[in-house]
Design a protein around this motif. Structure first.
Motif, PDB file in Angstrom:
ATOM      1  N   SER A 264      -2.220   8.589  39.920  1.00 30.12           N
ATOM      2  CA  SER A 264      -3.265   8.499  40.945  1.00 30.12           C
ATOM      3  C   SER A 264      -4.461   9.386  40.640  1.00 30.12           C
ATOM      4  CB  SER A 264      -2.678   8.894  42.309  1.00 30.12           C
ATOM      5  OG  SER A 264      -1.679   7.989  42.695  1.00 30.12           O
ATOM      6  N   GLY A 265      -4.209  10.625  40.176  1.00 30.66           N
ATOM      7  CA  GLY A 265      -5.313  11.552  39.913  1.00 30.66           C
ATOM      8  C   GLY A 265      -6.309  11.026  38.896  1.00 30.66           C
ATOM      9  N   PRO A 266      -5.887  10.660  37.688  1.00 29.87           N
ATOM     10  CA  PRO A 266      -6.821  10.123  36.704  1.00 29.87           C
ATOM     11  C   PRO A 266      -7.510   8.839  37.169  1.00 29.87           C
ATOM     12  CG  PRO A 266      -4.806  10.813  35.626  1.00 29.87           C
ATOM     13  CD  PRO A 266      -4.547  10.906  37.097  1.00 29.87           C
ATOM     14  N   LEU A 267      -6.770   7.960  37.862  1.00 29.98           N
ATOM     15  CA  LEU A 267      -7.382   6.713  38.325  1.00 29.98           C
ATOM     16  C   LEU A 267      -8.495   6.981  39.332  1.00 29.98           C
ATOM     17  CD1 LEU A 267      -4.303   4.334  38.748  1.00 29.98           C
ATOM     18  CD2 LEU A 267      -6.170   4.104  37.107  1.00 29.98           C
ATOM     19  N   LEU A 268      -8.244   7.925  40.258  1.00 30.15           N
ATOM     20  CA  LEU A 268      -9.281   8.249  41.242  1.00 30.15           C
ATOM     21  C   LEU A 268     -10.483   8.906  40.586  1.00 30.15           C
ATOM     22  CD1 LEU A 268      -7.111   9.545  44.224  1.00 30.15           C
ATOM     23  CD2 LEU A 268      -8.134   7.300  43.901  1.00 30.15           C
ATOM     24  N   ALA A 269     -10.241   9.713  39.574  1.00 34.38           N
ATOM     25  CA  ALA A 269     -11.348  10.341  38.842  1.00 34.38           C
ATOM     26  C   ALA A 269     -12.184   9.284  38.125  1.00 34.38           C
ATOM     27  CB  ALA A 269     -10.798  11.353  37.843  1.00 34.38           C
ATOM     28  N   ILE A 270     -11.523   8.300  37.528  1.00 35.41           N
ATOM     29  CA  ILE A 270     -12.251   7.218  36.854  1.00 35.41           C
ATOM     30  C   ILE A 270     -13.084   6.424  37.855  1.00 35.41           C
ATOM     31  CG2 ILE A 270     -11.960   5.025  35.626  1.00 35.41           C
ATOM     32  CD1 ILE A 270      -9.494   6.294  34.263  1.00 35.41           C
ATOM     33  N   ALA A 271     -12.492   6.138  39.018  1.00 35.13           N
ATOM     34  CA  ALA A 271     -13.226   5.389  40.042  1.00 35.13           C
ATOM     35  C   ALA A 271     -14.460   6.156  40.494  1.00 35.13           C
ATOM     36  CB  ALA A 271     -12.316   5.103  41.232  1.00 35.13           C
ATOM     37  N   ALA A 272     -14.316   7.444  40.744  1.00 34.79           N
ATOM     38  CA  ALA A 272     -15.459   8.262  41.168  1.00 34.79           C
ATOM     39  C   ALA A 272     -16.533   8.301  40.091  1.00 34.79           C
ATOM     40  CB  ALA A 272     -14.984   9.680  41.497  1.00 34.79           C
ATOM     41  N   ALA A 273     -16.108   8.441  38.840  1.00 37.20           N
ATOM     42  CA  ALA A 273     -17.072   8.473  37.735  1.00 37.20           C
ATOM     43  C   ALA A 273     -17.796   7.137  37.606  1.00 37.20           C
ATOM     44  CB  ALA A 273     -16.356   8.826  36.430  1.00 37.20           C
ATOM     45  N   ALA A 274     -17.071   6.033  37.814  1.00 38.74           N
ATOM     46  CA  ALA A 274     -17.687   4.709  37.705  1.00 38.74           C
ATOM     47  C   ALA A 274     -18.766   4.513  38.769  1.00 38.74           C
ATOM     48  CB  ALA A 274     -16.609   3.628  37.839  1.00 38.74           C
ATOM     49  N   VAL A 275     -18.454   4.919  40.005  1.00 42.33           N
ATOM     50  CA  VAL A 275     -19.441   4.778  41.080  1.00 42.33           C
ATOM     51  C   VAL A 275     -20.650   5.673  40.811  1.00 42.33           C
ATOM     52  CG1 VAL A 275     -19.865   5.184  43.533  1.00 42.33           C
ATOM     53  CG2 VAL A 275     -17.737   4.085  42.793  1.00 42.33           C
ATOM     54  N   ALA A 276     -20.399   6.907  40.351  1.00 39.17           N
ATOM     55  CA  ALA A 276     -21.509   7.827  40.047  1.00 39.17           C
ATOM     56  C   ALA A 276     -22.380   7.271  38.922  1.00 39.17           C
ATOM     57  CB  ALA A 276     -20.944   9.189  39.649  1.00 39.17           C
ATOM     58  N   LEU A 277     -21.769   6.718  37.874  1.00 45.25           N
ATOM     59  CA  LEU A 277     -22.535   6.141  36.773  1.00 45.25           C
ATOM     60  C   LEU A 277     -23.371   4.959  37.250  1.00 45.25           C
ATOM     61  CD1 LEU A 277     -23.265   5.865  33.775  1.00 45.25           C
ATOM     62  CD2 LEU A 277     -21.154   4.513  33.471  1.00 45.25           C
ATOM     63  N   LEU A 278     -22.780   4.126  38.093  1.00 51.11           N
ATOM     64  CA  LEU A 278     -23.504   2.967  38.604  1.00 51.11           C
ATOM     65  C   LEU A 278     -24.736   3.393  39.388  1.00 51.11           C
ATOM     66  CD1 LEU A 278     -23.510  -0.099  38.883  1.00 51.11           C
ATOM     67  CD2 LEU A 278     -22.049   0.143  40.889  1.00 51.11           C
ATOM     68  N   LEU A 279     -24.563   4.375  40.269  1.00 52.36           N
ATOM     69  CA  LEU A 279     -25.709   4.859  41.046  1.00 52.36           C
ATOM     70  C   LEU A 279     -26.757   5.495  40.141  1.00 52.36           C
ATOM     71  CD1 LEU A 279     -23.825   6.408  44.101  1.00 52.36           C
ATOM     72  CD2 LEU A 279     -25.134   4.290  44.044  1.00 52.36           C
ATOM     73  N   LEU A 280     -26.315   6.234  39.128  1.00 60.39           N
ATOM     74  CA  LEU A 280     -27.249   6.869  38.203  1.00 60.39           C
ATOM     75  C   LEU A 280     -28.070   5.824  37.458  1.00 60.39           C
ATOM     76  CD1 LEU A 280     -28.134   9.602  36.899  1.00 60.39           C
ATOM     77  CD2 LEU A 280     -26.414   9.155  35.127  1.00 60.39           C
ATOM     78  N   LEU A 281     -27.407   4.790  36.961  1.00 62.60           N
ATOM     79  CA  LEU A 281     -28.108   3.747  36.211  1.00 62.60           C
ATOM     80  C   LEU A 281     -29.141   3.035  37.085  1.00 62.60           C
ATOM     81  CD1 LEU A 281     -25.133   2.123  34.237  1.00 62.60           C
ATOM     82  CD2 LEU A 281     -27.018   3.465  33.269  1.00 62.60           C
ATOM     83  N   ILE A 282     -28.750   2.730  38.321  1.00 58.52           N
ATOM     84  CA  ILE A 282     -29.631   1.943  39.183  1.00 58.52           C
ATOM     85  C   ILE A 282     -30.763   2.789  39.758  1.00 58.52           C
ATOM     86  CG2 ILE A 282     -29.731   0.641  41.346  1.00 58.52           C
ATOM     87  CD1 ILE A 282     -26.861  -0.293  40.761  1.00 58.52           C
ATOM     88  N   ILE A 283     -30.420   3.967  40.281  1.00 60.48           N
ATOM     89  CA  ILE A 283     -31.403   4.774  41.000  1.00 60.48           C
ATOM     90  C   ILE A 283     -32.253   5.613  40.062  1.00 60.48           C
ATOM     91  CG2 ILE A 283     -31.671   6.625  42.702  1.00 60.48           C
ATOM     92  CD1 ILE A 283     -29.127   5.587  44.065  1.00 60.48           C
ATOM     93  N   ARG A 284     -31.625   6.253  39.080  1.00 58.17           N
ATOM     94  CA  ARG A 284     -32.373   7.156  38.202  1.00 58.17           C
ATOM     95  C   ARG A 284     -33.053   6.428  37.056  1.00 58.17           C
ATOM     96  NH1 ARG A 284     -35.239   9.475  35.519  1.00 58.17           N
ATOM     97  NH2 ARG A 284     -35.167  11.606  34.682  1.00 58.17           N
TER      98      ARG A 284
END
Length: 467
Positions: free
Chosen positions: A15-35
């Protein structure tokens, strides 16, 4: 907000690594779109691919998982948005939207225009799914917003929130119906308590919040459904259509869809024979895509051909599709991202962790459902999955009355509504239709969805303490 059926393999990580990957994916998506201003469609496809690789989905299955999520979402949304855009275009250019807006404003008053739009949407939203109802109401919303000025959010959010509330809390929508079945809750009681909780929730979280958001965030009325120049009417037929005709166009899909859901309920109860030819025939025309197709044909004849040549009507309907193509693709890509998150096992791992926390049943139901919503995006998937996960716990809990079971279903529905963000196809649908960028959509739509889910849960929790 769309159901995507995916077989979830055994997760490659805990669960820990999977949740970390999910958080990183959402952060990357927002970074790509917004920044970096990467187009949302491209960013969603790229992050979906990277997330699939990071969670070690089998290389041979990566593309299949991506396209399955994309295709399943398009299967839900493309027909509805395309046909709804055509209906909306015809309502707009023939003056039908103006007629309905004028009638609503005359009845409720100019100052209560957002309230009038919300009430209309609550009525239309009883049998009609969120996306279909919103698309049909948009030209009316835009017409009222142009007439009185100000931010389109002031008028759109009370209406969109009404559809969201009905979709989450009230049968015959698929999420609450499926959840009620899984936890053995009574559908009739769910309808009563869904409305009892849903209506004040809409007033607080959608209507009042919509007024506040409209005063805080200035979002111009988009030209999305304008579709280009309007062909001239033939002859001197510049008169507006009657209110009755406009209402018939809007009510037709609702009536047809209600026939399907009503017959389904009667067949489940054994009142009618679900295998009878006449039942199946009526249920077919009540399926949402067919109901909207029939409504499109009716609007084309009743609104279009009476005032314009057939060639001009064809041009109008063709022009209606161009602006929504990007919305359809971005919404499909949002479904792709959610599908990858589901296939990776992220949502399941999170739910399993939360289920063992020892919280009261109704609180645990909300938390598990909210976690699933955040992890994979689809409200319907979160609702039905959380109900399935909680069903053994509910069955093992002594002293739960029929009302308690209904309130647990509403708590699950509240959790499945909160925190709509970039992995939710509905997030992209609303944001693009209202002409908002991602940052503004997060500040407004995500907040409103969270208020709807949170306030709905608080009402259900409070009732569970006193009933």
């Amino acid at each position: 907000m769309f159901l995507v059926e995916d077989a979830v393999p055994e997760p490659a990580f805990g669960s820990g690594p999977l949740l970390a990957i999910a958080a990183a994916a959402v952060a990357l998506l927002l970074l790509l779109i917004i920044r970096f201003k990467v187009h949302a469609f491209v960013a969603l496809v790229l992050v979906s691919f990277l997330t699939a690789l990071a969670t070690k989905i089998a290389p041979a299955d990566v593309v299949t998982v991506m396209t399955d999520g994309f295709g399943a979402t398009l299967a839900s949304v493309a027909l509805l948005v395309g046909l709804g855009a055509m209906i909306g275009r015809l309502l707009e250019v023939t003056g039908g939207a103006q007629v309905l807006a004028d009638t609503l404003i005359a009845r409720f008053g100019e100052d209560r225009a957002p309230f009038a739009l919300g009430i209309a949407s609550l009525l239309f939203g009883f049998p009609i799914f969120f996306d279909a109802g919103l698309v049909v109401m948009l030209p009316i919303i835009f017409s009222v917003a142009r007439r009185f000025g100000g931010s389109v959010l002031r008028y759109a959010f009370p209406a969109a929130g009404a559809f969201a509330v009905m979709h989450a809390f009230v049968p015959p929508h698929p999420g609450p119906v499926a959840a009620a079945d899984l936890v053995s809750a009574d559908i009739g009681l769910l309808l009563i308590f869904g409305l009892l909780i849903g209506l004040p929730t809409w007033y607080l979280a959608s209507y009042l919040y919509g007024l506040w958001a409209g005063s805080r965030y200035m979002v111009d009325v988009p030209d999305l459904l304008s579709g280009g120049p309007v062909p001239e009417t033939k002859g001197d037929e510049h008169r507006l259509p009657s209110f009755g005709l406009v209402l018939a166009v809007l009510l037709l899909p609702m009536v047809l869809i209600f026939v399907d859901t009503g017959l389904d309920t009667l067949a489940t109860q054994g009142t009618v024979d679900g295998d009878a030819v006449w039942v199946n025939a009526l249920r077919i025309i009540g399926k949402t895509p067919i109901a909207l197709l029939i409504t499109t044909l009716f609007a084309m004849v009743a609104l279009g051909w009476r005032r314009r040549t057939k060639a001009d009507v064809e041009t109008l309907m063709n022009d209606a599709l161009a602006p929504v193509c990007a919305i359809i693709l971005i919404t499909g890509a949002g479904g792709m991202f959610g599908g990858v998150l589901r296939a990776s096992g992220i949502g399941q791992a999170l739910a399993d962790t939360l289920e063992s926390t020892g919280l009261p049943v109704i609180v645990a139901a909300f938390v598990v459902s909210a976690a699933l919503r955040v992890a994979q995006g689809s409200a319907t998937v979160a609702l039905t999955t959380a109900a399935g996960l909680m069903a053994p716990t509910i069955e093992a809990s002594s002293g739960l009355s029929s009302i308690d079971l209904v309130l647990v279903v509403i708590a699950i529905a509240g959790g499945a509504t909160v925190l709509s963000h970039v992995n939710d196809s509905g997030f992209w649908l609303v944001g693009r239709f209202l002409g908002m960028d991602e940052k503004t959509t997060l500040k407004t739509w995500t907040v409103m969805e969270t208020l709807i889910g949170g306030i709905g849960f608080l009402f259900a929790f409070a009732l569970s303490l006193v009933l």
